[in-house]
Design a protein around this motif. Structure first.
Motif, PDB file in Angstrom:
ATOM      1  N   PRO A 133       0.849  -1.086  -0.073  1.00 25.13           N
ATOM      2  CA  PRO A 133       0.097   0.172  -0.092  1.00 25.13           C
ATOM      3  C   PRO A 133       0.978   1.257   0.102  1.00 25.13           C
ATOM      4  O   PRO A 133       1.401   1.503   0.950  1.00 25.13           O
ATOM      5  CB  PRO A 133      -0.727  -0.255   1.301  1.00 25.13           C
ATOM      6  CG  PRO A 133      -0.485  -1.642   1.853  1.00 25.13           C
ATOM      7  CD  PRO A 133       0.752  -1.962   1.240  1.00 25.13           C
ATOM      8  N   LEU A 136       0.689   4.084   2.731  1.00 28.23           N
ATOM      9  CA  LEU A 136       0.933   3.593   4.158  1.00 28.23           C
ATOM     10  C   LEU A 136       2.769   3.489   4.056  1.00 28.23           C
ATOM     11  O   LEU A 136       3.358   4.135   5.069  1.00 28.23           O
ATOM     12  CB  LEU A 136       0.699   2.110   4.213  1.00 28.23           C
ATOM     13  CG  LEU A 136       0.822   1.474   5.548  1.00 28.23           C
ATOM     14  CD1 LEU A 136       0.355   2.377   6.787  1.00 28.23           C
ATOM     15  CD2 LEU A 136       0.319   0.291   5.828  1.00 28.23           C
ATOM     16  N   PHE A 140       5.139   5.483   6.550  1.00 26.28           N
ATOM     17  CA  PHE A 140       5.991   5.084   7.302  1.00 26.28           C
ATOM     18  C   PHE A 140       7.605   5.653   7.219  1.00 26.28           C
ATOM     19  O   PHE A 140       8.242   6.045   8.185  1.00 26.28           O
ATOM     20  CB  PHE A 140       6.374   3.414   6.677  1.00 26.28           C
ATOM     21  CG  PHE A 140       7.015   2.677   7.720  1.00 26.28           C
ATOM     22  CD1 PHE A 140       6.705   1.926   8.841  1.00 26.28           C
ATOM     23  CD2 PHE A 140       8.509   2.493   7.723  1.00 26.28           C
ATOM     24  CE1 PHE A 140       7.362   1.138   9.618  1.00 26.28           C
ATOM     25  CE2 PHE A 140       9.271   1.778   8.464  1.00 26.28           C
ATOM     26  CZ  PHE A 140       8.650   1.166   9.698  1.00 26.28           C
ATOM     27  N   ALA A 143       7.524   9.217   8.340  1.00 29.39           N
ATOM     28  CA  ALA A 143       7.337   9.213  10.242  1.00 29.39           C
ATOM     29  C   ALA A 143       8.811   9.068  10.659  1.00 29.39           C
ATOM     30  O   ALA A 143       9.105   9.755  11.546  1.00 29.39           O
ATOM     31  CB  ALA A 143       6.370   8.092  10.435  1.00 29.39           C
TER      32      ALA A 143
ATOM     33  N   MET B  25      11.415  -2.676   7.042  1.00 27.16           N
ATOM     34  CA  MET B  25      11.079  -1.709   7.903  1.00 27.16           C
ATOM     35  C   MET B  25      12.135  -1.346   9.102  1.00 27.16           C
ATOM     36  O   MET B  25      12.471  -0.553   9.566  1.00 27.16           O
ATOM     37  CB  MET B  25       9.856  -2.130   8.705  1.00 27.16           C
ATOM     38  CG  MET B  25       8.552  -2.240   7.966  1.00 27.16           C
ATOM     39  SD  MET B  25       6.890  -2.504   8.671  1.00 27.16           S
ATOM     40  CE  MET B  25       7.020  -4.022   9.401  1.00 27.16           C
ATOM     41  N   VAL B 259      -6.727   0.234   1.199  1.00 25.80           N
ATOM     42  CA  VAL B 259      -6.025   0.479   2.582  1.00 25.80           C
ATOM     43  C   VAL B 259      -5.698   1.969   2.563  1.00 25.80           C
ATOM     44  O   VAL B 259      -5.888   2.667   3.528  1.00 25.80           O
ATOM     45  CB  VAL B 259      -4.669  -0.118   2.628  1.00 25.80           C
ATOM     46  CG1 VAL B 259      -3.981   0.321   3.703  1.00 25.80           C
ATOM     47  CG2 VAL B 259      -5.115  -1.872   2.514  1.00 25.80           C
ATOM     48  N   ILE B 263      -7.281   4.634   5.262  1.00 27.56           N
ATOM     49  CA  ILE B 263      -6.378   5.378   6.062  1.00 27.56           C
ATOM     50  C   ILE B 263      -7.084   7.129   6.169  1.00 27.56           C
ATOM     51  O   ILE B 263      -7.054   7.906   7.050  1.00 27.56           O
ATOM     52  CB  ILE B 263      -5.017   5.546   5.625  1.00 27.56           C
ATOM     53  CG1 ILE B 263      -4.393   4.275   5.786  1.00 27.56           C
ATOM     54  CG2 ILE B 263      -3.970   6.638   6.196  1.00 27.56           C
ATOM     55  CD1 ILE B 263      -2.817   3.974   5.388  1.00 27.56           C
ATOM     56  N   ILE B 279      -1.996   6.452  11.400  1.00 22.31           N
ATOM     57  CA  ILE B 279      -1.539   7.840  11.276  1.00 22.31           C
ATOM     58  C   ILE B 279      -0.744   8.457  12.695  1.00 22.31           C
ATOM     59  O   ILE B 279      -0.057   9.181  12.681  1.00 22.31           O
ATOM     60  CB  ILE B 279      -2.642   8.810  10.653  1.00 22.31           C
ATOM     61  CG1 ILE B 279      -2.915   8.259   9.397  1.00 22.31           C
ATOM     62  CG2 ILE B 279      -2.204  10.172  10.661  1.00 22.31           C
ATOM     63  CD1 ILE B 279      -1.799   8.134   8.492  1.00 22.31           C
ATOM     64  N   ALA B 282       2.336   6.899  13.446  1.00 21.57           N
ATOM     65  CA  ALA B 282       3.414   7.578  12.816  1.00 21.57           C
ATOM     66  C   ALA B 282       3.791   8.826  13.197  1.00 21.57           C
ATOM     67  O   ALA B 282       4.963   9.252  13.216  1.00 21.57           O
ATOM     68  CB  ALA B 282       2.977   7.658  11.293  1.00 21.57           C
ATOM     69  N   PHE B 287       7.215   3.169  16.969  1.00 25.07           N
ATOM     70  CA  PHE B 287       7.645   1.784  15.851  1.00 25.07           C
ATOM     71  C   PHE B 287       6.968   0.594  16.084  1.00 25.07           C
ATOM     72  O   PHE B 287       6.271   0.090  15.174  1.00 25.07           O
ATOM     73  CB  PHE B 287       9.293   1.566  15.974  1.00 25.07           C
ATOM     74  CG  PHE B 287       9.546   0.576  14.715  1.00 25.07           C
ATOM     75  CD1 PHE B 287       9.748   0.899  13.412  1.00 25.07           C
ATOM     76  CD2 PHE B 287      10.041  -0.558  15.159  1.00 25.07           C
ATOM     77  CE1 PHE B 287      10.104   0.148  12.630  1.00 25.07           C
ATOM     78  CE2 PHE B 287      10.437  -1.523  14.505  1.00 25.07           C
ATOM     79  CZ  PHE B 287      10.588  -0.937  13.205  1.00 25.07           C
ATOM     80  N   LEU B 290       3.678   0.889  14.560  1.00 24.44           N
ATOM     81  CA  LEU B 290       3.485   1.101  13.092  1.00 24.44           C
ATOM     82  C   LEU B 290       3.907  -0.018  12.513  1.00 24.44           C
ATOM     83  O   LEU B 290       3.474  -0.428  11.361  1.00 24.44           O
ATOM     84  CB  LEU B 290       4.463   2.322  12.947  1.00 24.44           C
ATOM     85  CG  LEU B 290       4.457   3.042  11.689  1.00 24.44           C
ATOM     86  CD1 LEU B 290       2.990   3.417  11.265  1.00 24.44           C
ATOM     87  CD2 LEU B 290       5.446   4.161  11.679  1.00 24.44           C
ATOM     88  N   LEU B 293       1.150  -2.499  12.067  1.00 19.42           N
ATOM     89  CA  LEU B 293       0.180  -2.304  11.394  1.00 19.42           C
ATOM     90  C   LEU B 293       0.336  -2.134   9.977  1.00 19.42           C
ATOM     91  O   LEU B 293      -0.535  -2.478   9.064  1.00 19.42           O
ATOM     92  CB  LEU B 293      -0.428  -0.659  11.824  1.00 19.42           C
ATOM     93  CG  LEU B 293      -1.247  -0.635  13.032  1.00 19.42           C
ATOM     94  CD1 LEU B 293      -1.475   0.938  13.727  1.00 19.42           C
ATOM     95  CD2 LEU B 293      -2.578  -1.126  12.811  1.00 19.42           C
ATOM     96  N   THR B 294       1.735  -1.906   9.567  1.00 21.22           N
ATOM     97  CA  THR B 294       2.249  -1.991   8.300  1.00 21.22           C
ATOM     98  C   THR B 294       2.034  -3.613   7.889  1.00 21.22           C
ATOM     99  O   THR B 294       1.684  -3.897   6.509  1.00 21.22           O
ATOM    100  CB  THR B 294       3.774  -1.514   8.097  1.00 21.22           C
ATOM    101  OG1 THR B 294       3.673  -0.267   8.828  1.00 21.22           O
ATOM    102  CG2 THR B 294       4.021  -1.198   6.719  1.00 21.22           C
ATOM    103  N   ALA B 297      -1.264  -4.504   6.985  1.00 23.87           N
ATOM    104  CA  ALA B 297      -2.015  -3.972   5.834  1.00 23.87           C
ATOM    105  C   ALA B 297      -1.268  -4.853   4.671  1.00 23.87           C
ATOM    106  O   ALA B 297      -2.091  -5.297   3.442  1.00 23.87           O
ATOM    107  CB  ALA B 297      -1.360  -2.410   5.391  1.00 23.87           C
ATOM    108  N   THR B 298       0.081  -5.277   4.826  1.00 27.52           N
ATOM    109  CA  THR B 298       0.632  -5.915   3.541  1.00 27.52           C
ATOM    110  C   THR B 298      -0.344  -7.356   3.569  1.00 27.52           C
ATOM    111  O   THR B 298      -0.244  -7.912   2.345  1.00 27.52           O
ATOM    112  CB  THR B 298       2.079  -6.169   3.983  1.00 27.52           C
ATOM    113  OG1 THR B 298       2.731  -5.043   4.367  1.00 27.52           O
ATOM    114  CG2 THR B 298       2.728  -6.721   2.812  1.00 27.52           C
TER     115      THR B 298
END
Lengths: 293, 325
Positions: A133, A136, A140, A143, B25, B259, B263, B279, B282, B287, B290, B293-294, B297-298
């Motif tokens: 996405p 998103l 990331f 941020a 990440m 997604v 958001i 958000i 973020a 971390f 975040l 949640l990432t 979403a994936t």
């Protein structure tokens, strides 16, 4: 083969007819883009007012002759700020588009020119990035690296180079089979020479179109990030920041401070996609971009 | 047989993808100039000695090498342990568990509205091609594609909440309410659901229109008409049905956009779902939250593609016979 042709013909004729019926459409789009670009470039010279000028006496005024787009909650002129905002957004969008097309172009060129396992590997990476996405991941990245223009550009480029990579790869694959490339190879040209002298000139129009199409999308990303408070620094007039600021005024009925900045995202996006459509239909009806705006 | 093969094929792609995403990440977090310990301490960071900070760092495992931090996180993940959210001071699993339902509710309702509206209008526009209805529908769809959803959402708030006063501007319930009641929830859901559905329906509508127009030109449609079938039967049973095949795959591929839409819509309407929490996480550079949640979403994207593939085998018998490419 003949069957396929006959089924395709009416469609192209249909496109032409639509073009005849609405002759002014792409011209209107072109004029819009030119006017907006001129406004953005010339605004520091032409504007009488300072865009950051706070004038509490004229706060929250509805659109009038003196302030065609009204004023925001601290009395700044919305028209002037919107154009400055578009200037910031356009610069960021342009940078992001150029970076993603250059990166994507290089990857696509490598994949298409090398072929074999490298091609397969790179295309899997492209698939991987496409499965994410985008917003998103932009969120990331921004941020973690403090909101700034650079972070926005990087976050858009990282998630959008794949489009250019795909376009360039498929174009290179079709170029590889052309007789003039065969001729160059039999003439003893090396890989590098073929890439530079034969591939790049033929890729240039596609790269240009991909960049132009990417700009509105990049602007969208910049404004979305700024709207969420994760984009440009808050004091800067960017379209997303302005819509975010306008949110408060909107709740008490001052619609103009959000409506007009949004229109300045909408109108250029529509104009660019209409222009691109026109260029695509004229230059090569077969070639369709992956970018859907 | 085919199902098992599709699932295996997708997993062969999904597992490396998820590993790469999560590792990416961690690498980004490591490269970031941001210091979570200073953020945790806030103003106290000024008066805290470096040895105390080093101790916190060691407690959180931040002093270990990147690969070790990553494998620890991954190991915890496999046992269901997601760590604690640094900004909310709550377990990440609890934060997500409380909010996921609200997101699924809005997204699910929006999907239903979007499918109903997109299919109906797209088919009608294709059937009456170049009519005023077609022009109105496609014109709106093109404009809507270019409009940012957060802006559309704000305009909807302005029209329906501020000017007309019909619907609340945001939130899950009225500010005074202590419990969630169904009528209150329903009233608060209308705008987020409609805005999300509206923003996502335009591509669907344009796609269905294009696809149906293409199919209406096919021989079997002419044949059906020549056999004297009713126009409605031709349109719905013959044209629309075969026009929808590619649509299943595309639907699965659109999860990332869904997604994104969630958001933005949740942020505009202060809807307390996972997307809005992303958000918040973020903005607070939280971390652990975040990252979880990432990953979520994936996972949703991977699941969307898998479901689309499986649905395709149900819808198109040819895939079952010939297998997947």
């Amino acid at each position: 083969m003949t069957l396929e042709r006959s089924s395709r013909r009416p469609r192209r004729a249909g496109v032409r007819r639509a073009g005849v019926r609405r002759p002014g459409r792409h011209r209107l789009a072109l004029v819009t883009v030119v006017v907006l670009v001129l406004a953005v470039v010339l605004v520091p010279l032409l504007a009488r007012l300072d865009q950051q000028l706070v004038d509490l006496r004229s706060a929250g005024l509805p659109p009038s002759l003196a302030h065609p787009f009204g004023t925001d909650e601290v009395g700044r002129d919305v028209l002037l700020r919107s154009i400055y905002g578009l200037r910031v957004s356009l610069l960021v969008g342009l940078a992001a588009a150029v970076v993603s097309v250059v990166v994507g172009g290089l990857v696509g060129l490598a994949a298409g020119a090398a072929g074999g396992p490298l091609d397969r590997l790179l295309m899997r990476v492209v698939d991987g990035f496409n499965a994410l996405p985008h917003l998103l991941f932009g969120v990331f990245i921004v941020a973690l690296f403090a909101p700034s223009a650079t972070a926005v550009v990087v976050s858009v480029a990282v998630t959008h180079w794949t489009t250019a990579a795909r376009i360039v790869r498929s174009e290179v694959l079709s170029l590889r089979g052309r007789p003039f490339v065969d001729a160059a190879v039999s003439g003893g040209s090396g890989r590098l020479r073929i890439v530079v002298r034969h591939f790049l000139p033929n890729l240039a129009p596609h790269l240009l179109l991909a960049t132009v199409l990417m700009i509105p999308h990049a602007i969208w990303h910049e404004t979305a990030l700024s709207f969420l408070g994760l984009g440009m620094p808050p004091h800067l007039a960017s379209l997303g920041n302005m819509i975010n600021d306008g949110q408060r005024s909107l709740l008490v009925g001052d619609w103009w401070s959000s409506l007009f900045p949004g229109l300045l995202i909408l109108v250029p996006t529509l104009a660019v996609s209409s222009l691109a459509q026109h260029v695509r239909d004229r230059a090569n009806p077969r070639w369709r971009s992956e970018l859907n705006l | 047989m085919t199902w098992a093969r599709i699932v295996l094929w997708r997993l062969a792609f999904a597992v490396p993808l998820l590993l790469a995403v999560t590792f990416g990440m961690f690498a980004l977090a490591k490269a970031s100039p941001f210091d979570p310990v200073r953020q945790y301490l806030g103003e106290r960071a000024m008066v805290t000695g470096p040895e105390v900070m080093a101790e916190i760092r060691a407690n959180w495992g931040l002093d270990r090498p990147l690969l070790e931090q990553y494998t620890t996180w991954l190991g915890n993940l496999l046992t269901g342990e997601l760590g604690d959210s640094r900004s909310m001071r709550l377990p990440v699993a609890q934060v997500i568990g409380e909010r996921l339902g609200w997101t699924l509710l809005v997204v699910g309702c929006a999907l239903v509205v979007m499918l109903a509206a997109g299919l109906t209008l797209g088919t009608l526009a294709a059937w009456r091609r170049d009519s005023w209805l077609d022009r109105l529908v496609t014109g709106t769809a093109f404009t809507n594609e270019a409009a940012p959803v957060f802006w559309t959402g704000l305009l909807a708030i302005w029209v329906f909440s501020v000017t007309l006063g019909w619907l609340p501007a945001g939130g899950l319930t009225d500010a005074a309410a202590t419990t969630v009641t169904l009528p209150d929830l329903a009233r608060h859901m209308v705008l987020p659901v409609l805005v999300l559905a509206f923003s996502q329906s335009s591509w669907l509508l344009l796609f269905v229109r294009e696809s149906v127009i293409g199919v209406l030109r096919e021989d079997f449609v002419t044949g059906a008409r020549a056999r004297g079938l009713r126009e409605r039967t031709v349109l719905l049973r013959h044209a629309l049905r075969s026009a929808l095949l590619p649509f299943i795959t595309i639907m699965g591929a659109r999860v990332p956009e869904l997604v994104t839409g969630a958001i933005l819509v949740e942020s505009v309407f202060s809807w307390p779902g996972v997307a809005e929490t992303t958000i918040k996480a973020a903005l607070a550079v939280d971390f652990p939250l975040l990252a979880a949640l990432t990953l979520l979403a994936t996972l949703a994207v991977v699941a969307g593609n898998l479901l689309a593939d499986l649905a395709y085998t149900v819808a198109d018998p040819r895939v079952r016979v010939l297998g997947v490419s």
